[in-house]
Design a protein around this motif. Structure first.
Motif, PDB file in Angstrom:
ATOM      1  N   SER A 169      35.762  45.021  53.564  1.00 39.75           N
ATOM      2  CA  SER A 169      36.994  44.997  52.779  1.00 39.75           C
ATOM      3  C   SER A 169      38.204  45.515  53.570  1.00 39.75           C
ATOM      4  O   SER A 169      39.246  45.820  53.002  1.00 39.75           O
ATOM      5  N   SER A 170      38.061  45.606  54.907  1.00 39.33           N
ATOM      6  CA  SER A 170      39.204  46.016  55.729  1.00 39.33           C
ATOM      7  C   SER A 170      40.311  44.978  55.647  1.00 39.33           C
ATOM      8  O   SER A 170      41.491  45.299  55.462  1.00 39.33           O
ATOM      9  N   LEU A 171      39.928  43.708  55.802  1.00 41.25           N
ATOM     10  CA  LEU A 171      40.829  42.579  55.602  1.00 41.25           C
ATOM     11  C   LEU A 171      40.186  41.665  54.571  1.00 41.25           C
ATOM     12  O   LEU A 171      38.968  41.433  54.621  1.00 41.25           O
ATOM     13  N   LEU A 172      40.989  41.133  53.666  1.00 47.17           N
ATOM     14  CA  LEU A 172      40.469  40.337  52.562  1.00 47.17           C
ATOM     15  C   LEU A 172      40.801  38.866  52.745  1.00 47.17           C
ATOM     16  O   LEU A 172      41.827  38.518  53.371  1.00 47.17           O
ATOM     17  N   VAL A 173      39.957  38.011  52.196  1.00 45.84           N
ATOM     18  CA  VAL A 173      40.271  36.591  52.161  1.00 45.84           C
ATOM     19  C   VAL A 173      41.590  36.408  51.420  1.00 45.84           C
ATOM     20  O   VAL A 173      41.775  36.923  50.314  1.00 45.84           O
ATOM     21  N   GLY A 174      42.529  35.722  52.054  1.00 44.98           N
ATOM     22  CA  GLY A 174      43.855  35.563  51.472  1.00 44.98           C
ATOM     23  C   GLY A 174      44.895  36.482  52.056  1.00 44.98           C
ATOM     24  O   GLY A 174      46.075  36.390  51.703  1.00 44.98           O
ATOM     25  N   ASP A 175      44.491  37.372  52.965  1.00 46.39           N
ATOM     26  CA  ASP A 175      45.468  38.192  53.690  1.00 46.39           C
ATOM     27  C   ASP A 175      46.170  37.329  54.739  1.00 46.39           C
ATOM     28  O   ASP A 175      45.519  36.565  55.461  1.00 46.39           O
ATOM     29  N   PHE A 176      47.464  37.480  54.834  1.00 51.07           N
ATOM     30  CA  PHE A 176      48.247  36.795  55.866  1.00 51.07           C
ATOM     31  C   PHE A 176      48.744  37.859  56.846  1.00 51.07           C
ATOM     32  O   PHE A 176      49.396  38.828  56.441  1.00 51.07           O
ATOM     33  N   LEU A 177      48.461  37.647  58.127  1.00 46.15           N
ATOM     34  CA  LEU A 177      48.712  38.662  59.142  1.00 46.15           C
ATOM     35  C   LEU A 177      49.751  38.211  60.146  1.00 46.15           C
ATOM     36  O   LEU A 177      49.943  37.012  60.373  1.00 46.15           O
ATOM     37  N   TRP A 463      47.124  37.126  49.084  1.00 51.31           N
ATOM     38  CA  TRP A 463      46.992  36.262  47.909  1.00 51.31           C
ATOM     39  C   TRP A 463      45.543  36.289  47.437  1.00 51.31           C
ATOM     40  O   TRP A 463      44.636  35.929  48.178  1.00 51.31           O
ATOM     41  N   ASP A 464      45.340  36.714  46.212  1.00 54.50           N
ATOM     42  CA  ASP A 464      43.999  36.826  45.632  1.00 54.50           C
ATOM     43  C   ASP A 464      43.755  35.647  44.703  1.00 54.50           C
ATOM     44  O   ASP A 464      44.116  35.688  43.514  1.00 54.50           O
ATOM     45  N   ALA A 465      43.127  34.611  45.231  1.00 52.20           N
ATOM     46  CA  ALA A 465      42.892  33.401  44.437  1.00 52.20           C
ATOM     47  C   ALA A 465      41.900  33.645  43.300  1.00 52.20           C
ATOM     48  O   ALA A 465      41.882  32.897  42.324  1.00 52.20           O
ATOM     49  N   LEU A 466      41.065  34.679  43.407  1.00 53.47           N
ATOM     50  CA  LEU A 466      40.042  34.955  42.391  1.00 53.47           C
ATOM     51  C   LEU A 466      40.507  35.929  41.318  1.00 53.47           C
ATOM     52  O   LEU A 466      39.741  36.240  40.398  1.00 53.47           O
TER      53      LEU A 466
END
Length: 483
Positions: A169-177, A463-466
């Motif tokens: 959970s350091s980086l999440l799906v939907g993180d833009f870097l 962005w948390d699509a879920l």
């Protein structure tokens, strides 16, 4: 790159450079200057500025990476304007094919020096030729924007997104870097002929977005620092060099992992804990792994799954689950009255997993237990034998482009019999923070230094699509520094 490849590149480049210098030499003479002035770097640019009527201080911008390329192109275009080359097609020609058009114009009797193109008198006299149509203005603006954006992405900073959960959970799906190219030094393009803003595949058509007919030697500009253990690094996926893609280094898929081992380190993995040179490494506090969870038979609510960020839930029978989660979530779940027992799902030491590097039964390694293994360092000489070859043969043959052969008579590298090899590059060991849901160095080994893209520095959007709510933006993550 092999020595022969360097020689081949020089053989191709030398005649082209001679043609370019010849063109400048003759054009200098047409403008009343000495031709030899074209031979001296920077000074020749100063002469072109003088002949074009541009200020000399533009040379000071040569020290700024990226900007210096735009300035150099501008100097050359203003220079050829002084010889009556006003059309956009002529400007494109001198930028893209200088080895053809500079000598062509220099020997053309009708091409002559008309005066400083930046002067008021020049613009008044040739205003008809210098006047730009709306189409040309738009075209030049678009071309400039593409060049500027490409230089920024190549040399300074580039945006990436997290598509998979390997760093959770350091980086999440939907993180833009934003990924910095300057921290480790920008890597100059190896495959320079490519469609702008397309990495390796064209959208819609699915065809290659680059031409690999020209490949330049690996070169990296000076950076602010070396890669450190614990850095979150973007790099090119080394296995894309193999079938079915056979992609050049800079066109391989972008991966993001955490650096666990640097050149010269001895790395081990013992019961899912990383050890560097015999000492335990810092475990990412937000990392995840698999846990075996025993319950009283009641499942988990959707809200509980979302709040604790439980993923990859597998149920065995009516009471047992395999769940991916962070240590913090595991501690919280332990207090749930529904949970009777909870433990990390750590593979036993000495159990061989053929998917784990180096994919050799002599190394009884698995995803939680491997090593010790020495990470190659530039200049390090390794003795080649049945124990070291499985670990380092790919680096020798694929990443450092040597012809490695193993036969009854022993080992040969580039046709020479040997029992040692000295590495030409530094290598790194990269792992995802989501230890049981990450394809990383445990599966394919070392990451060569020429594959390094840059350092992930901060999250600019998440962005948390879920998310069950209408608001999908993770506001608390915006502009967070990546640690």
């Amino acid at each position: 790159m092999k020595t022969g490849a360097y020689i081949g590149a020089y053989i191709i480049a030398a005649p082209l450079l001679i043609l370019i210098i010849t063109g400048f030499w003759k054009l200098f003479e047409k403008a009343g200057r000495s031709g030899w002035e074209a031979l001296i770097p920077v000074y020749s640019a100063y002469i072109m500025l003088k002949l074009s009527g541009k200020p000399w201080w533009l040379l000071l911008l040569f020290i700024v990476p990226g900007v210096n390329i735009i300035i150099a192109l501008g100097i050359v275009i203003d220079f050829v304007k002084s010889f009556g080359k006003f059309k956009m097609s002529q400007h494109a020609a001198v930028v893209l094919l200088p080895f053809i058009y500079l000598p062509k114009w220099s020997f053309d009797k009708n091409t002559r020096y008309l005066g400083p193109s930046a002067s008021y008198e020049f613009r008044e006299q040739y205003s008809k030729h210098l006047k730009k149509t709306p189409t040309r203005e738009w075209t030049e603006a678009v071309v400039f924007a593409v060049i500027a954006a490409t230089l920024i992405r190549t040399l300074f900073i580039e945006a990436y997104t997290i598509p998979t959960p390997s760093m959770e959970s350091s980086l999440l799906v939907g993180d833009f870097l934003f990924v910095s190219k300057v921290n480790y030094g920008a890597r100059l393009p190896i495959t320079p002929v490519a469609f702008p803003f397309a990495h390796h595949t064209m959208p819609l058509t699915g065809t290659k977005a680059y031409w690999d007919g020209i490949k330049l030697p690996y070169f990296r500009l000076p950076g602010f620092s070396e890669i450190k253990k614990g850095d979150v690094v973007v790099f090119n996926y080394p296995m894309d060099a193999d079938s079915p893609f056979y992609r050049p280094v800079d066109k391989q898929e972008n991966y993001i992992k955490r650096c666990q081992g640097t050149p010269g380190d001895t790395l081990s993995l013992l019961n899912a804990r990383v050890y560097i040179n015999g000492r335990p490494a810092v475990t990412p506090p937000n990392g995840e792994m698999e846990y075996v969870v025993n319950t009283n038979g009641r499942g988990f609510s959707s809200q509980e799954i979302y709040d604790l960020h439980l993923s990859d839930i597998q149920q065995f029978g009516s009471q047992d689950y395999m769940i991916n989660m962070s240590a913090q979530s595991a501690n919280t779940l332990k207090t749930d009255a529904n949970v009777k027992g909870l433990r990390p799902n750590i593979r036993l030491r000495g159990i061989y997993d053929p998917e784990i590097f180096p994919h050799n039964p002599n190394f009884q390694w698995n995803v939680d237990n491997l090593g010790p293994i020495i990470i190659p360092k530039k200049g390090w000489t390794v003795k080649l034998d049945s124990l070291t070859l499985p670990l380092y043969s790919r680096a020798i043959a694929v990443y450092e482009n040597n012809k490695l052969q193993i036969g009854r008579d022993g080992i040969t590298i580039n046709g020479k019999k040997t029992d040692t090899y000295t590495f030409k590059m530094n290598y790194y060991w990269m792992m995802g923070d989501n230890r049981h849901n990450s394809e990383d160095s445990r599966f394919w080994g070392f990451v060569p230094e020429d594959h390094i893209v840059g350092k992930a520095i901060f999250i600019w959007m998440s962005w948390d699509a879920l998310s069950p709510s209408a608001n999908k933006i993770r506001w608390r993550r915006l502009f967070n520094e990546i640690k």
